[in-house]
Scaffold this active site. Structure first.
Site, short mmCIF file in Angstrom:
data_model
loop_
_atom_site.label_atom_id
_atom_site.label_comp_id
_atom_site.label_asym_id
_atom_site.label_seq_id
_atom_site.Cartn_x
_atom_site.Cartn_y
_atom_site.Cartn_z
N ASP A 8 0.85 -1.19 0.00
CA ASP A 8 0.00 0.00 0.00
C ASP A 8 0.89 1.25 0.00
OD1 ASP A 8 -1.80 2.02 0.47
OD2 ASP A 8 -2.69 1.13 2.26
N ASP A 104 -3.35 2.54 -5.66
CA ASP A 104 -2.14 2.53 -4.83
C ASP A 104 -1.96 1.26 -4.01
OD1 ASP A 104 -4.34 3.17 -3.22
OD2 ASP A 104 -3.08 4.25 -1.79
N GLU A 105 -2.78 0.24 -4.26
CA GLU A 105 -2.63 -0.99 -3.50
C GLU A 105 -2.62 -2.19 -4.43
OE1 GLU A 105 -5.58 -1.32 -0.39
OE2 GLU A 105 -5.58 0.84 -0.05
MG LIG Z 1 -2.49 4.06 0.32
#
Ligand SMILES: [Mg+2]
Length: 412
Positions: A8, A104-105
Protein backbone atom coordinates in the site's frame (compact mmCIF):
# COMPACT_ATOMS: atom_id res chain seq x y z
CA UNK A 1 2.26 -22.71 2.16
CA UNK A 2 1.03 -19.60 0.40
CA UNK A 3 2.84 -16.31 0.87
CA UNK A 4 0.74 -13.27 0.05
CA UNK A 5 1.87 -9.65 0.21
CA UNK A 6 -0.32 -6.57 0.25
CA UNK A 7 1.55 -3.41 -0.64
CA UNK A 8 0.00 0.00 0.00
CA UNK A 9 1.58 3.30 -1.08
CA UNK A 10 1.56 5.74 1.84
CA UNK A 11 -0.29 9.05 1.37
CA UNK A 12 -0.09 8.18 -2.30
CA UNK A 13 -1.46 11.31 -3.99
CA UNK A 14 0.35 13.67 -1.62
CA UNK A 15 3.64 11.76 -1.92
CA UNK A 16 3.54 11.89 -5.72
CA UNK A 17 2.71 15.63 -5.67
CA UNK A 18 5.73 16.23 -3.43
CA UNK A 19 7.98 14.49 -5.95
CA UNK A 20 6.80 16.89 -8.63
CA UNK A 21 7.28 19.87 -6.28
CA UNK A 22 10.30 19.00 -4.12
CA UNK A 23 10.22 22.45 -2.49
CA UNK A 24 6.99 21.57 -0.66
CA UNK A 25 8.22 18.15 0.49
CA UNK A 26 8.98 19.10 4.08
CA UNK A 27 5.87 21.21 4.53
CA UNK A 28 2.31 20.17 5.35
CA UNK A 29 0.72 19.25 2.02
CA UNK A 30 -2.77 18.09 1.12
CA UNK A 31 -4.33 17.14 -2.18
CA UNK A 32 -7.70 18.79 -2.42
CA UNK A 33 -10.70 18.24 -4.65
CA UNK A 34 -10.75 20.90 -7.33
CA UNK A 35 -14.43 20.53 -8.25
CA UNK A 36 -14.98 23.99 -6.91
CA UNK A 37 -12.14 25.78 -5.20
CA UNK A 38 -13.99 27.37 -2.33
CA UNK A 39 -15.90 24.24 -1.35
CA UNK A 40 -13.10 21.78 -2.08
CA UNK A 41 -12.33 18.96 0.31
CA UNK A 42 -9.15 17.23 1.45
CA UNK A 43 -8.48 13.97 -0.45
CA UNK A 44 -5.18 12.94 1.11
CA UNK A 45 -2.42 14.59 3.09
CA UNK A 46 1.23 13.94 3.83
CA UNK A 47 2.77 13.03 7.18
CA UNK A 48 3.48 16.67 8.09
CA UNK A 49 -0.15 17.61 7.56
CA UNK A 50 -1.27 14.64 9.68
CA UNK A 51 0.47 16.24 12.67
CA UNK A 52 -2.03 19.08 12.44
CA UNK A 53 -4.90 16.61 12.68
CA UNK A 54 -6.01 17.34 9.13
CA UNK A 55 -8.70 14.84 8.17
CA UNK A 56 -9.54 13.38 4.78
CA UNK A 57 -12.95 14.61 3.71
CA UNK A 58 -12.94 17.86 5.64
CA UNK A 59 -13.35 21.19 3.89
CA UNK A 60 -10.19 22.91 2.76
CA UNK A 61 -11.09 26.05 4.74
CA UNK A 62 -11.45 23.95 7.91
CA UNK A 63 -8.09 22.33 7.33
CA UNK A 64 -6.52 25.76 6.80
CA UNK A 65 -7.93 26.92 10.10
CA UNK A 66 -6.04 24.13 11.85
CA UNK A 67 -2.91 24.74 9.79
CA UNK A 68 -2.73 28.12 8.02
CA UNK A 69 0.50 27.19 6.22
CA UNK A 70 -1.10 24.05 4.68
CA UNK A 71 -0.30 23.79 0.97
CA UNK A 72 -3.25 22.48 -1.02
CA UNK A 73 -2.56 21.16 -4.51
CA UNK A 74 -5.16 19.92 -7.02
CA UNK A 75 -5.12 16.22 -7.96
CA UNK A 76 -3.33 15.01 -11.11
CA UNK A 77 -4.63 11.54 -11.89
CA UNK A 78 -2.26 11.08 -14.84
CA UNK A 79 0.67 11.34 -12.41
CA UNK A 80 -0.85 8.82 -10.00
CA UNK A 81 -1.50 6.40 -12.83
CA UNK A 82 2.11 6.70 -13.94
CA UNK A 83 3.47 5.93 -10.46
CA UNK A 84 0.96 3.15 -10.03
CA UNK A 85 2.33 1.49 -13.17
CA UNK A 86 5.94 1.96 -12.04
CA UNK A 87 5.13 0.24 -8.74
CA UNK A 88 3.57 -2.67 -10.58
CA UNK A 89 6.66 -2.97 -12.75
CA UNK A 90 8.74 -3.48 -9.58
CA UNK A 91 6.23 -6.00 -8.21
CA UNK A 92 6.44 -7.91 -11.48
CA UNK A 93 10.09 -8.79 -10.70
CA UNK A 94 8.75 -11.03 -7.93
CA UNK A 95 5.57 -12.52 -9.35
CA UNK A 96 3.12 -12.36 -12.23
CA UNK A 97 0.24 -12.76 -9.80
CA UNK A 98 -0.46 -9.09 -9.10
CA UNK A 99 -3.99 -8.02 -8.26
CA UNK A 100 -4.50 -4.25 -8.08
CA UNK A 101 -6.91 -2.82 -5.53
CA UNK A 102 -7.37 0.79 -6.50
CA UNK A 103 -4.45 2.82 -7.81
CA UNK A 104 -2.14 2.53 -4.83
CA UNK A 105 -2.63 -0.99 -3.50
CA UNK A 106 -1.83 -4.45 -4.84
CA UNK A 107 -1.85 -8.02 -3.64
CA UNK A 108 1.08 -10.17 -4.72
CA UNK A 109 1.24 -13.94 -4.51
CA UNK A 110 4.98 -14.54 -4.10
CA UNK A 111 4.70 -18.24 -3.17
CA UNK A 112 6.61 -19.12 -6.33
CA UNK A 113 9.57 -16.90 -5.38
CA UNK A 114 10.09 -18.52 -2.01
CA UNK A 115 12.83 -20.79 -3.40
CA UNK A 116 15.08 -17.76 -3.77
CA UNK A 117 14.26 -15.97 -0.53
CA UNK A 118 14.39 -16.96 3.12
CA UNK A 119 10.93 -15.60 3.87
CA UNK A 120 8.03 -13.47 2.67
CA UNK A 121 9.36 -10.83 5.03
CA UNK A 122 12.65 -10.66 3.07
CA UNK A 123 10.79 -10.15 -0.22
CA UNK A 124 8.62 -7.46 1.35
CA UNK A 125 11.68 -5.68 2.78
CA UNK A 126 13.37 -5.71 -0.62
CA UNK A 127 10.27 -4.31 -2.35
CA UNK A 128 9.85 -1.64 0.33
CA UNK A 129 13.48 -0.61 -0.07
CA UNK A 130 13.38 -0.61 -3.88
CA UNK A 131 10.23 1.49 -4.14
CA UNK A 132 11.74 4.05 -1.80
CA UNK A 133 15.08 4.14 -3.65
CA UNK A 134 13.82 3.85 -7.22
CA UNK A 135 10.56 5.81 -7.06
CA UNK A 136 11.00 8.06 -4.03
CA UNK A 137 7.74 7.12 -2.33
CA UNK A 138 7.12 4.78 0.59
CA UNK A 139 4.93 1.73 0.98
CA UNK A 140 3.74 -0.33 3.90
CA UNK A 141 3.50 -4.04 3.24
CA UNK A 142 1.61 -6.82 4.98
CA UNK A 143 2.88 -10.39 4.68
CA UNK A 144 0.54 -13.26 5.42
CA UNK A 145 -0.93 -16.58 4.30
CA UNK A 146 -4.06 -15.00 2.81
CA UNK A 147 -5.21 -11.77 1.21
CA UNK A 148 -7.35 -10.54 4.10
CA UNK A 149 -4.58 -10.73 6.70
CA UNK A 150 -2.01 -9.37 4.25
CA UNK A 151 -4.23 -6.33 3.81
CA UNK A 152 -4.59 -6.00 7.58
CA UNK A 153 -0.79 -6.16 7.86
CA UNK A 154 -0.23 -3.29 5.45
CA UNK A 155 -2.55 -1.09 7.54
CA UNK A 156 -1.01 -2.19 10.82
CA UNK A 157 2.18 -0.16 10.70
CA UNK A 158 2.85 2.77 8.37
CA UNK A 159 4.53 4.55 6.72
CA UNK A 160 7.50 2.66 5.29
CA UNK A 161 7.07 -0.58 7.23
CA UNK A 162 6.56 -4.34 6.90
CA UNK A 163 4.26 -6.36 9.17
CA UNK A 164 4.03 -10.15 9.19
CA UNK A 165 0.75 -11.74 10.25
CA UNK A 166 1.43 -15.46 10.42
CA UNK A 167 -0.51 -18.53 11.50
CA UNK A 168 1.47 -18.30 14.74
CA UNK A 169 0.80 -14.66 15.61
CA UNK A 170 -2.54 -13.75 13.99
CA UNK A 171 -4.48 -14.21 17.24
CA UNK A 172 -2.11 -11.80 18.99
CA UNK A 173 -2.17 -9.19 16.23
CA UNK A 174 -5.31 -9.44 14.09
CA UNK A 175 -7.75 -10.50 16.78
CA UNK A 176 -7.01 -7.46 18.92
CA UNK A 177 -7.89 -5.02 16.14
CA UNK A 178 -11.33 -3.40 15.83
CA UNK A 179 -13.77 -5.29 13.60
CA UNK A 180 -13.98 -2.26 11.31
CA UNK A 181 -10.31 -2.78 10.32
CA UNK A 182 -11.36 -5.89 8.42
CA UNK A 183 -11.65 -5.40 4.67
CA UNK A 184 -15.22 -4.67 3.54
CA UNK A 185 -16.52 -4.06 7.06
CA UNK A 186 -18.02 -0.65 6.34
CA UNK A 187 -20.04 1.57 8.65
CA UNK A 188 -23.29 -0.39 8.04
CA UNK A 189 -21.82 -3.78 8.93
CA UNK A 190 -19.93 -2.31 11.85
CA UNK A 191 -23.11 -0.84 13.32
CA UNK A 192 -24.80 -4.26 13.14
CA UNK A 193 -21.77 -5.94 14.70
CA UNK A 194 -21.80 -3.47 17.59
CA UNK A 195 -25.44 -4.28 18.30
CA UNK A 196 -24.38 -7.93 18.64
CA UNK A 197 -21.66 -6.87 21.08
CA UNK A 198 -18.87 -7.54 18.59
CA UNK A 199 -16.01 -5.06 18.84
CA UNK A 200 -12.85 -6.80 17.64
CA UNK A 201 -11.89 -9.17 14.85
CA UNK A 202 -11.35 -11.78 17.57
CA UNK A 203 -14.95 -11.25 18.70
CA UNK A 204 -16.14 -12.13 15.18
CA UNK A 205 -13.89 -15.19 15.04
CA UNK A 206 -15.31 -16.50 18.32
CA UNK A 207 -18.95 -15.63 17.63
CA UNK A 208 -21.26 -18.59 16.87
CA UNK A 209 -21.27 -19.03 13.11
CA UNK A 210 -25.00 -19.72 12.90
CA UNK A 211 -25.74 -16.41 14.62
CA UNK A 212 -23.53 -14.55 12.17
CA UNK A 213 -25.36 -16.29 9.33
CA UNK A 214 -28.72 -15.41 10.81
CA UNK A 215 -27.76 -11.74 11.01
CA UNK A 216 -25.69 -11.33 7.86
CA UNK A 217 -26.59 -14.22 5.54
CA UNK A 218 -23.75 -15.24 3.25
CA UNK A 219 -21.72 -12.24 4.36
CA UNK A 220 -21.76 -13.78 7.88
CA UNK A 221 -19.93 -16.85 6.54
CA UNK A 222 -17.34 -14.61 4.98
CA UNK A 223 -16.84 -12.52 8.12
CA UNK A 224 -16.27 -15.76 10.02
CA UNK A 225 -13.80 -17.06 7.43
CA UNK A 226 -11.99 -13.70 7.18
CA UNK A 227 -11.47 -13.36 10.92
CA UNK A 228 -10.42 -16.98 11.50
CA UNK A 229 -7.85 -16.93 8.71
CA UNK A 230 -9.79 -19.40 6.54
CA UNK A 231 -10.05 -17.00 3.61
CA UNK A 232 -8.05 -18.43 0.69
CA UNK A 233 -9.13 -16.72 -2.51
CA UNK A 234 -6.44 -16.57 -5.20
CA UNK A 235 -4.53 -13.42 -6.11
CA UNK A 236 -5.78 -12.76 -9.63
CA UNK A 237 -3.35 -11.76 -12.35
CA UNK A 238 -4.41 -8.38 -13.71
CA UNK A 239 -5.44 -9.97 -17.00
CA UNK A 240 -7.38 -12.72 -15.22
CA UNK A 241 -9.50 -10.04 -13.61
CA UNK A 242 -11.06 -9.85 -17.03
CA UNK A 243 -12.63 -13.26 -16.53
CA UNK A 244 -15.27 -11.24 -14.71
CA UNK A 245 -17.83 -10.98 -17.48
CA UNK A 246 -20.32 -8.53 -16.07
CA UNK A 247 -21.06 -6.34 -13.08
CA UNK A 248 -24.63 -5.58 -12.18
CA UNK A 249 -27.00 -4.52 -9.45
CA UNK A 250 -30.75 -4.60 -9.26
CA UNK A 251 -33.22 -3.62 -6.61
CA UNK A 252 -36.87 -3.85 -5.72
CA UNK A 253 -37.87 -0.37 -4.64
CA UNK A 254 -39.51 0.23 -1.26
CA UNK A 255 -42.59 1.43 -3.13
CA UNK A 256 -43.75 1.07 -6.72
CA UNK A 257 -42.20 3.54 -9.13
CA UNK A 258 -44.78 5.73 -10.77
CA UNK A 259 -42.87 8.11 -12.99
CA UNK A 260 -39.55 8.95 -14.60
CA UNK A 261 -38.41 11.00 -11.61
CA UNK A 262 -38.78 7.93 -9.35
CA UNK A 263 -36.87 5.81 -11.85
CA UNK A 264 -34.08 8.38 -12.10
CA UNK A 265 -33.45 8.09 -8.36
CA UNK A 266 -33.10 4.32 -8.54
CA UNK A 267 -30.93 4.42 -11.67
CA UNK A 268 -28.66 6.99 -10.07
CA UNK A 269 -28.00 4.70 -7.12
CA UNK A 270 -27.64 1.52 -9.18
CA UNK A 271 -25.25 3.18 -11.64
CA UNK A 272 -23.19 4.64 -8.81
CA UNK A 273 -22.80 1.18 -7.27
CA UNK A 274 -22.07 -0.61 -10.55
CA UNK A 275 -19.54 2.00 -11.66
CA UNK A 276 -17.75 2.11 -8.32
CA UNK A 277 -17.38 -1.67 -8.43
CA UNK A 278 -16.17 -1.46 -12.01
CA UNK A 279 -13.57 1.20 -11.12
CA UNK A 280 -12.42 -0.75 -8.06
CA UNK A 281 -11.65 -3.68 -10.32
CA UNK A 282 -10.01 -1.52 -12.96
CA UNK A 283 -12.45 -2.16 -15.81
CA UNK A 284 -14.09 -0.05 -18.46
CA UNK A 285 -17.26 -1.34 -20.17
CA UNK A 286 -18.73 -0.90 -23.62
CA UNK A 287 -22.18 -2.39 -23.14
CA UNK A 288 -24.94 -1.39 -20.74
CA UNK A 289 -28.08 -3.37 -20.02
CA UNK A 290 -31.13 -2.66 -17.92
CA UNK A 291 -33.94 -4.82 -16.57
CA UNK A 292 -37.42 -3.53 -15.81
CA UNK A 293 -39.98 -5.53 -13.86
CA UNK A 294 -43.51 -4.20 -13.55
CA UNK A 295 -46.14 -4.80 -10.88
CA UNK A 296 -47.38 -7.91 -12.78
CA UNK A 297 -43.84 -9.26 -12.34
CA UNK A 298 -43.34 -9.08 -16.10
CA UNK A 299 -39.66 -8.45 -16.83
CA UNK A 300 -37.90 -7.09 -19.88
CA UNK A 301 -34.17 -6.64 -20.44
CA UNK A 302 -32.62 -4.32 -22.99
CA UNK A 303 -29.01 -3.51 -23.82
CA UNK A 304 -27.08 -1.01 -25.84
CA UNK A 305 -23.53 -0.60 -27.12
CA UNK A 306 -21.71 2.56 -26.15
CA UNK A 307 -19.50 4.53 -28.51
CA UNK A 308 -16.45 3.81 -26.39
CA UNK A 309 -15.36 1.96 -23.27
CA UNK A 310 -16.04 3.93 -20.11
CA UNK A 311 -16.21 3.74 -16.33
CA UNK A 312 -17.72 7.21 -15.90
CA UNK A 313 -20.88 7.02 -13.81
CA UNK A 314 -22.60 9.72 -15.86
CA UNK A 315 -22.06 7.77 -19.12
CA UNK A 316 -23.62 4.61 -17.70
CA UNK A 317 -26.45 6.58 -16.09
CA UNK A 318 -27.29 8.39 -19.33
CA UNK A 319 -27.27 5.15 -21.33
CA UNK A 320 -29.47 3.36 -18.76
CA UNK A 321 -31.94 6.19 -18.68
CA UNK A 322 -32.13 6.35 -22.48
CA UNK A 323 -32.90 2.62 -22.60
CA UNK A 324 -35.52 3.12 -19.94
CA UNK A 325 -37.23 6.02 -21.75
CA UNK A 326 -37.35 3.90 -24.91
CA UNK A 327 -38.82 0.87 -23.18
CA UNK A 328 -41.07 2.04 -20.37
CA UNK A 329 -44.14 4.22 -20.61
CA UNK A 330 -45.57 3.48 -17.13
CA UNK A 331 -48.65 1.69 -18.43
CA UNK A 332 -47.92 -0.41 -15.37
CA UNK A 333 -46.01 0.83 -12.37
CA UNK A 334 -42.46 -0.46 -12.01
CA UNK A 335 -41.42 -2.68 -9.14
CA UNK A 336 -37.73 -3.45 -9.78
CA UNK A 337 -34.92 -2.07 -11.88
CA UNK A 338 -31.47 -3.41 -12.69
CA UNK A 339 -28.32 -2.17 -14.38
CA UNK A 340 -25.55 -4.37 -15.75
CA UNK A 341 -22.34 -3.51 -17.61
CA UNK A 342 -20.42 -5.93 -19.85
CA UNK A 343 -17.83 -6.09 -22.65
CA UNK A 344 -14.88 -5.13 -20.47
CA UNK A 345 -11.42 -3.89 -21.18
CA UNK A 346 -8.76 -3.07 -18.59
CA UNK A 347 -8.85 0.60 -17.66
CA UNK A 348 -5.06 0.63 -17.77
CA UNK A 349 -4.95 -0.13 -21.47
CA UNK A 350 -4.37 3.19 -23.11
CA UNK A 351 -7.72 4.76 -23.80
CA UNK A 352 -8.04 5.94 -27.36
CA UNK A 353 -8.83 9.56 -27.42
CA UNK A 354 -11.95 10.04 -29.46
CA UNK A 355 -12.17 13.04 -31.71
CA UNK A 356 -15.90 13.16 -31.07
CA UNK A 357 -15.62 13.61 -27.33
CA UNK A 358 -14.70 16.53 -25.24
CA UNK A 359 -11.63 15.00 -23.62
CA UNK A 360 -11.18 17.72 -21.05
CA UNK A 361 -14.72 17.31 -19.85
CA UNK A 362 -14.24 13.53 -19.59
CA UNK A 363 -11.13 14.04 -17.47
CA UNK A 364 -13.14 16.27 -15.16
CA UNK A 365 -15.88 13.65 -14.81
CA UNK A 366 -13.27 10.97 -14.15
CA UNK A 367 -11.60 13.04 -11.51
CA UNK A 368 -14.98 13.75 -9.91
CA UNK A 369 -15.76 10.00 -9.83
CA UNK A 370 -12.38 9.27 -8.29
CA UNK A 371 -12.89 11.91 -5.63
CA UNK A 372 -16.32 10.57 -4.73
CA UNK A 373 -15.05 6.95 -4.71
CA UNK A 374 -12.33 7.88 -2.29
CA UNK A 375 -14.79 9.61 0.03
CA UNK A 376 -17.36 6.82 -0.08
CA UNK A 377 -14.65 4.24 0.52
CA UNK A 378 -13.59 6.06 3.65
CA UNK A 379 -16.87 7.39 5.00
CA UNK A 380 -19.53 5.14 3.53
CA UNK A 381 -21.92 5.47 0.64
CA UNK A 382 -24.15 8.07 2.24
CA UNK A 383 -21.44 10.66 2.94
CA UNK A 384 -21.92 12.44 -0.38
CA UNK A 385 -25.08 12.22 -2.44
CA UNK A 386 -26.50 14.04 -5.42
CA UNK A 387 -29.15 16.57 -4.37
CA UNK A 388 -31.77 14.64 -6.34
CA UNK A 389 -31.47 11.76 -3.89
CA UNK A 390 -32.32 13.97 -0.92
CA UNK A 391 -35.89 14.64 -2.05
CA UNK A 392 -37.19 11.15 -1.41
CA UNK A 393 -34.91 9.49 1.10
CA UNK A 394 -37.24 6.54 1.65
CA UNK A 395 -36.79 5.62 -2.00
CA UNK A 396 -33.09 6.44 -2.13
CA UNK A 397 -32.04 5.09 1.29
CA UNK A 398 -30.36 1.91 0.10
CA UNK A 399 -26.85 1.08 -0.94
CA UNK A 400 -26.51 -1.91 -3.27
CA UNK A 401 -22.75 -1.78 -3.09
CA UNK A 402 -22.55 -2.39 0.66
CA UNK A 403 -25.74 -4.31 1.17
CA UNK A 404 -25.62 -6.79 -1.64
CA UNK A 405 -22.34 -7.31 -3.42
CA UNK A 406 -19.57 -5.46 -1.66
CA UNK A 407 -17.17 -8.27 -2.41
CA UNK A 408 -15.03 -9.10 -5.39
CA UNK A 409 -16.26 -12.15 -7.29
CA UNK A 410 -13.10 -14.01 -6.22
CA UNK A 411 -14.45 -14.46 -2.72
CA UNK A 412 -17.47 -16.47 -3.76
MG1 LIG B 1 -2.49 4.06 0.32
Amino acid sequence: MRTILHSDCNSFFASVECLYNPEIRDKPVAVGGDAEKRHGIILTKNQHAKKFNIKTGEAIWQAKEKCPELIVVPPHYDRYLRFSKMCRRIYSDYTDKIEPFGLDECWLDVTGSMLHYKSGYDIAEEIRYRIKEELGITVSIGVSFNKIFAKLGSDYKKPDAVTVISRENFKDIAWKLPASDLLYVGPATNRKLKILGIKTIGDIANFPLELLERNFGKWGDMLYAFSNGYENSPVLKSDECRSVKSIGNSTTAVRDLENYEDAKIIFMILCDSVCRRMREQGFVAKEVGISIRDTDLFTITRQTKLLRHTDITKDIYNASLKLFYENCDFQKNVRSLGVVVTDFKSANEAQQISIFDNEENRMKLQSLDNTLDELKYRFGTFCVRPAKLMFDTSLSGFSPKEEHIAHPVGYF
